[in-house]
Design a protein around this motif. Structure first.
Motif, PDB file in Angstrom:
ATOM      1  N   LYS A 136       3.841  14.552 -11.113  1.00 29.28           N
ATOM      2  CA  LYS A 136       4.822  14.631 -12.190  1.00 29.28           C
ATOM      3  C   LYS A 136       4.293  14.267 -13.574  1.00 29.28           C
ATOM      4  CE  LYS A 136       8.066  15.652  -9.224  1.00 29.28           C
ATOM      5  NZ  LYS A 136       8.669  17.013  -9.184  1.00 29.28           N
ATOM      6  N   TYR A 137       3.379  13.322 -13.641  1.00 29.04           N
ATOM      7  CA  TYR A 137       2.937  12.834 -14.953  1.00 29.04           C
ATOM      8  C   TYR A 137       2.160  13.917 -15.686  1.00 29.04           C
ATOM      9  CZ  TYR A 137       0.671   9.972 -18.512  1.00 29.04           C
ATOM     10  OH  TYR A 137       0.233   9.470 -19.691  1.00 29.04           O
ATOM     11  N   MET A 138       2.546  14.207 -16.931  1.00 31.50           N
ATOM     12  CA  MET A 138       1.961  15.338 -17.645  1.00 31.50           C
ATOM     13  C   MET A 138       0.696  14.986 -18.435  1.00 31.50           C
ATOM     14  SD  MET A 138       4.617  15.810 -20.849  1.00 31.50           S
ATOM     15  CE  MET A 138       3.584  17.116 -21.552  1.00 31.50           C
ATOM     16  N   GLY A 139       0.401  13.697 -18.584  1.00 33.90           N
ATOM     17  CA  GLY A 139      -0.773  13.317 -19.355  1.00 33.90           C
ATOM     18  C   GLY A 139      -2.022  13.204 -18.503  1.00 33.90           C
ATOM     19  N   ASP A 140      -3.144  12.925 -19.170  1.00 36.65           N
ATOM     20  CA  ASP A 140      -4.393  12.708 -18.456  1.00 36.65           C
ATOM     21  C   ASP A 140      -4.348  11.356 -17.754  1.00 36.65           C
ATOM     22  OD1 ASP A 140      -5.391  15.119 -19.407  1.00 36.65           O
ATOM     23  OD2 ASP A 140      -6.252  14.171 -21.205  1.00 36.65           O
ATOM     24  N   VAL A 141      -5.017  11.264 -16.626  1.00 34.74           N
ATOM     25  CA  VAL A 141      -5.015  10.033 -15.826  1.00 34.74           C
ATOM     26  C   VAL A 141      -6.437   9.493 -15.725  1.00 34.74           C
ATOM     27  CG1 VAL A 141      -4.544   9.014 -13.570  1.00 34.74           C
ATOM     28  CG2 VAL A 141      -3.018  10.781 -14.488  1.00 34.74           C
ATOM     29  N   ASP A 142      -6.597   8.244 -16.116  1.00 32.46           N
ATOM     30  CA  ASP A 142      -7.867   7.529 -15.957  1.00 32.46           C
ATOM     31  C   ASP A 142      -7.723   6.616 -14.745  1.00 32.46           C
ATOM     32  OD1 ASP A 142     -10.036   5.778 -16.068  1.00 32.46           O
ATOM     33  OD2 ASP A 142     -10.104   5.763 -18.255  1.00 32.46           O
ATOM     34  N   GLU A 143      -8.206   7.061 -13.597  1.00 30.15           N
ATOM     35  CA  GLU A 143      -8.016   6.323 -12.352  1.00 30.15           C
ATOM     36  C   GLU A 143      -8.618   4.912 -12.429  1.00 30.15           C
ATOM     37  OE1 GLU A 143      -6.318   7.027  -9.776  1.00 30.15           O
ATOM     38  OE2 GLU A 143      -5.877   9.163  -9.969  1.00 30.15           O
ATOM     39  N   GLU A 144      -9.783   4.803 -13.042  1.00 27.50           N
ATOM     40  CA  GLU A 144     -10.428   3.493 -13.134  1.00 27.50           C
ATOM     41  C   GLU A 144      -9.580   2.523 -13.952  1.00 27.50           C
ATOM     42  OE1 GLU A 144     -14.638   1.448 -14.629  1.00 27.50           O
ATOM     43  OE2 GLU A 144     -14.420   3.633 -14.553  1.00 27.50           O
ATOM     44  N   LYS A 145      -8.997   3.037 -15.020  1.00 29.60           N
ATOM     45  CA  LYS A 145      -8.145   2.187 -15.848  1.00 29.60           C
ATOM     46  C   LYS A 145      -6.894   1.761 -15.098  1.00 29.60           C
ATOM     47  CE  LYS A 145      -6.148   1.829 -20.465  1.00 29.60           C
ATOM     48  NZ  LYS A 145      -5.951   2.514 -21.771  1.00 29.60           N
ATOM     49  N   LEU A 146      -6.329   2.674 -14.303  1.00 24.90           N
ATOM     50  CA  LEU A 146      -5.150   2.328 -13.506  1.00 24.90           C
ATOM     51  C   LEU A 146      -5.454   1.179 -12.552  1.00 24.90           C
ATOM     52  CD1 LEU A 146      -3.603   5.793 -12.508  1.00 24.90           C
ATOM     53  CD2 LEU A 146      -2.620   4.077 -14.034  1.00 24.90           C
ATOM     54  N   ILE A 147      -6.588   1.264 -11.875  1.00 16.41           N
ATOM     55  CA  ILE A 147      -6.947   0.223 -10.918  1.00 16.41           C
ATOM     56  C   ILE A 147      -7.189  -1.103 -11.617  1.00 16.41           C
ATOM     57  CG2 ILE A 147      -8.608  -0.470  -9.169  1.00 16.41           C
ATOM     58  CD1 ILE A 147      -6.709   1.819  -8.374  1.00 16.41           C
ATOM     59  N   GLU A 148      -7.929  -1.070 -12.738  1.00 16.36           N
ATOM     60  CA  GLU A 148      -8.196  -2.302 -13.477  1.00 16.36           C
ATOM     61  C   GLU A 148      -6.891  -2.947 -13.942  1.00 16.36           C
ATOM     62  OE1 GLU A 148     -10.861  -3.901 -13.750  1.00 16.36           O
ATOM     63  OE2 GLU A 148     -12.468  -2.506 -13.281  1.00 16.36           O
ATOM     64  N   THR A 149      -5.928  -2.108 -14.335  1.00 12.68           N
ATOM     65  CA  THR A 149      -4.654  -2.634 -14.813  1.00 12.68           C
ATOM     66  C   THR A 149      -3.865  -3.285 -13.682  1.00 12.68           C
ATOM     67  OG1 THR A 149      -4.594  -0.885 -16.470  1.00 12.68           O
ATOM     68  CG2 THR A 149      -2.567  -2.087 -16.131  1.00 12.68           C
ATOM     69  N   LEU A 150      -4.046  -2.793 -12.444  1.00 11.00           N
ATOM     70  CA  LEU A 150      -3.422  -3.447 -11.302  1.00 11.00           C
ATOM     71  C   LEU A 150      -3.905  -4.885 -11.184  1.00 11.00           C
ATOM     72  CD1 LEU A 150      -3.637  -0.682  -8.550  1.00 11.00           C
ATOM     73  CD2 LEU A 150      -1.600  -1.422  -9.778  1.00 11.00           C
ATOM     74  N   TYR A 151      -5.202  -5.083 -11.344  1.00 13.70           N
ATOM     75  CA  TYR A 151      -5.747  -6.430 -11.238  1.00 13.70           C
ATOM     76  C   TYR A 151      -5.258  -7.307 -12.394  1.00 13.70           C
ATOM     77  CZ  TYR A 151      -8.970  -3.980  -8.088  1.00 13.70           C
ATOM     78  OH  TYR A 151      -9.503  -3.221  -7.084  1.00 13.70           O
TER      79      TYR A 151
ATOM     80  N   ASP B 195       0.828  -1.210   0.000  1.00 18.23           N
ATOM     81  CA  ASP B 195       0.000   0.000   0.000  1.00 18.23           C
ATOM     82  C   ASP B 195       0.863   1.262   0.000  1.00 18.23           C
ATOM     83  OD1 ASP B 195      -2.306  -1.451  -0.073  1.00 18.23           O
ATOM     84  OD2 ASP B 195      -2.718  -1.325   2.079  1.00 18.23           O
ATOM     85  N   LEU B 196       1.956   1.213   0.758  1.00 17.09           N
ATOM     86  CA  LEU B 196       2.844   2.370   0.821  1.00 17.09           C
ATOM     87  C   LEU B 196       3.473   2.647  -0.547  1.00 17.09           C
ATOM     88  CD1 LEU B 196       4.301   4.561   2.461  1.00 17.09           C
ATOM     89  CD2 LEU B 196       6.057   2.855   3.045  1.00 17.09           C
ATOM     90  N   LYS B 197       3.942   1.573  -1.203  1.00 19.32           N
ATOM     91  CA  LYS B 197       4.547   1.753  -2.521  1.00 19.32           C
ATOM     92  C   LYS B 197       3.521   2.256  -3.521  1.00 19.32           C
ATOM     93  CE  LYS B 197       7.771  -0.434  -5.685  1.00 19.32           C
ATOM     94  NZ  LYS B 197       8.679  -1.571  -5.892  1.00 19.32           N
ATOM     95  N   LEU B 198       2.305   1.759  -3.422  1.00 16.84           N
ATOM     96  CA  LEU B 198       1.256   2.213  -4.313  1.00 16.84           C
ATOM     97  C   LEU B 198       0.951   3.690  -4.089  1.00 16.84           C
ATOM     98  CD1 LEU B 198      -0.757   1.370  -6.480  1.00 16.84           C
ATOM     99  CD2 LEU B 198      -2.367   0.764  -4.660  1.00 16.84           C
ATOM    100  N   GLU B 199       0.966   4.113  -2.843  1.00 18.05           N
ATOM    101  CA  GLU B 199       0.750   5.529  -2.540  1.00 18.05           C
ATOM    102  C   GLU B 199       1.868   6.392  -3.127  1.00 18.05           C
ATOM    103  OE1 GLU B 199       0.340   5.902   1.651  1.00 18.05           O
ATOM    104  OE2 GLU B 199      -1.555   4.783   1.748  1.00 18.05           O
TER     105      GLU B 199
ATOM    106  N   LEU C  63       3.605  10.302  -7.245  1.00 17.03           N
ATOM    107  CA  LEU C  63       4.459  10.686  -8.358  1.00 17.03           C
ATOM    108  C   LEU C  63       3.651  10.955  -9.619  1.00 17.03           C
ATOM    109  CD1 LEU C  63       7.458   8.239  -7.863  1.00 17.03           C
ATOM    110  CD2 LEU C  63       7.548  10.751  -7.773  1.00 17.03           C
ATOM    111  N   ILE C  64       2.674  10.088  -9.886  1.00 17.12           N
ATOM    112  CA  ILE C  64       1.832  10.287 -11.077  1.00 17.12           C
ATOM    113  C   ILE C  64       1.055  11.587 -10.958  1.00 17.12           C
ATOM    114  CG2 ILE C  64      -0.203   9.396 -12.304  1.00 17.12           C
ATOM    115  CD1 ILE C  64       0.857   6.565 -11.640  1.00 17.12           C
ATOM    116  N   ASP C  65       0.482  11.823  -9.766  1.00 19.27           N
ATOM    117  CA  ASP C  65      -0.311  13.046  -9.579  1.00 19.27           C
ATOM    118  C   ASP C  65       0.531  14.305  -9.720  1.00 19.27           C
ATOM    119  OD1 ASP C  65      -2.548  11.537  -9.163  1.00 19.27           O
ATOM    120  OD2 ASP C  65      -2.483  11.659  -6.967  1.00 19.27           O
TER     121      ASP C  65
END
Length: 441
Positions: free
Chosen positions: A100-115, A87-91, A96-98
């Motif tokens: 530093k990352y310059m593109g748009d973020v799809d939170e739902e897609k990020l979570i689905e990709t974790l699974y 959980d700590l590493k995920l945070e 960092l993404i929030d």
């Protein structure tokens, strides 16, 4: 809901067992790998990285739809996960993404990709996480009626290459000129090599309004550039069983896949019609049959086998489950069964039972060889996970995984016929060989 076990990626309910195949039958297409290998490598690397970060709590036994009795206490100490560290590493990654990352973020897609990544970390190509969209597609696929373009796709699990295995008659795919053997390169502008096959099926079938067209880009042998087709999506009715009476009292019956409820009923109707026409011998064709639902293939086999064991499975703990038939209507006429390297999973159960009981002659080439069982668990939120849970064995105890079933009479399809979506019967040398065998009996 009635429990169903399956050998494809059709119905998804907890306790359903499957031997996937649709899906996974073709060999490496060779010269086309250069176009696609880069994308596949990227996908695999991404999945491996993402596999170390997950929400462990949301994938616990309760989320897997299991009960204590379904989840034996065999967890080794070394398999315990440090959930706090994860959980700590995920945070940290999210921070960092929030920031530093310059593109748009799809939170739902990020979570689905974790699974996706967590299950992919098993290194088992048959164990897969399914999103809500995948789940709906799987639930639809056993009905025989769906919205789509009218193709059956197959994936090589070693290369990730997805190939058109069958083009259905009178379908949008046939109308635009898609062909058996075409390799899917892009669908709706998205490269699909290495992507889970069920996800590709979802892309093919899905649009904002469920209709319209989808652009399909394929690599075709003897073509220097990929070919693009705009293919209409519409309702497609798939008959899993086709039949006709040939000369000399020989019945011909084609099974394209073993769908829940549909196939065994269509098989019974076809057999009755052929018998009424005076059938004295029979050819059953399961070439290019990628598999299907276990209950369906067993109930189909029950219509021709004597009483006895049809198939059995063994899990990692040695637990054995047997499926037997009553043998009320054993076949009493000569039989030939056509098989090839794309006959997989449930189709191999069919061929294996016929061979073990000695009720027919297998003709063609060695089958694909998939002897492991996947079990699909409902995660309780309209998603699912499929895991390899056991092996299966033919009635005589043969384990055919990565070996296949060798036909009694080996004969390869002529090269000039291999890319044809529909092969004329009088040109089909494998079929003609089966006819020759039956005439000689």
């Amino acid at each position: 809901m009635q429990e169903k076990r399956e050998w494809n990626q059709e119905n998804v309910q907890d306790k359903n067992e499957e031997l996937e195949p649709e899906e996974t039958r073709l060999k490496d297409p060779g010269n086309n790998n250069g176009v696609l290998k880069g994308f596949l490598g990227g996908v695999l690397v991404t999945l491996c990285v993402l596999a170390i970060v997950l929400f462990v709590k949301s994938l616990g036994p309760k989320r897997l739809g299991t009960t204590p009795s379904q989840t034996p206490d065999h967890t080794a100490a070394g398999q315990q996960l440090d959930t706090e560290a994860i959980d700590l590493k995920l945070e940290k990654l999210k921070s960092l993404i929030d920031s530093k990352y310059m593109g748009d973020v799809d939170e739902e897609k990020l979570i689905e990709t974790l699974y996706y990544g967590y299950v992919a970390g098993l290194g088992d190509p048959y164990s897969v996480y399914f999103t809500k969209e995948d789940y709906v597609t799987m639930m639809e696929s056993t009905t025989g009626i769906y919205n789509g373009i009218g193709i059956l796709m197959s994936q090589n699990m070693k290369t990730g290459v997805i190939t058109v295995l069958r083009v259905f008659r009178d379908s949008p795919a046939e109308e635009v000129g898609l062909q058996r053997g075409d390799i899917l390169y892009k669908v709706a502008g998205q490269e699909v090599t290495g992507m889970d096959l069920q996800s590709v099926v979802s892309i093919v079938k899905t649009s904002n309004d469920g209709v319209g067209t989808v652009e399909v880009e394929v690599v075709r042998e003897d073509e220097t550039e990929p070919l693009k087709f705009d293919v209409e999506r519409r309702e497609v009715t798939v008959s899993t069983v086709e039949h006709e009476m040939l000369d000399d009292g020989i019945g011909y019956l084609l099974i394209t896949q073993f769908d829940d409820l549909v196939t065994q009923k269509q098989f019974a109707e076809a057999m009755a019609d052929l018998k009424n026409q005076g059938m004295t011998s029979l050819i059953i064709d399961v070439r290019d049959n990628p598999g299907g639902v276990l209950d369906s293939v067993c109930k189909t086999l029950e219509q021709i086998l004597p009483a006895g064991l049809i198939v059995y499975t063994e899990d990692k703990y040695g637990n054995r489950e047997e499926i037997s038939g009553e043998g009320k209507t054993p076949l009493d006429i000569p039989l030939a069964v056509l098989v090839n390297g794309n006959s997989a999973s449930a189709a191999e159960i069919f061929a294996g039972a016929v061979k073990d009981y000695g009720i027919g002659t297998l003709v063609g080439t060695t089958t694909y060889g998939k002897g492991i069982v996947q079990k699909i668990f409902d995660l309780g939120d309209d998603t699912a996970v499929k895991l390899t849970v056991s092996k299966y064995f033919t009635p005589k105890g043969n384990y055919i995984h990565e070996v296949g079933i060798k036909p009694d009479v080996e004969i390869d399809l002529n090269d000039d016929l291999k890319k044809m979506a529909i092969i004329p019967m009088d040109q089909d040398n494998q079929l003609q060989k089966a006819i020759e065998i039956l005439k000689g009996q």
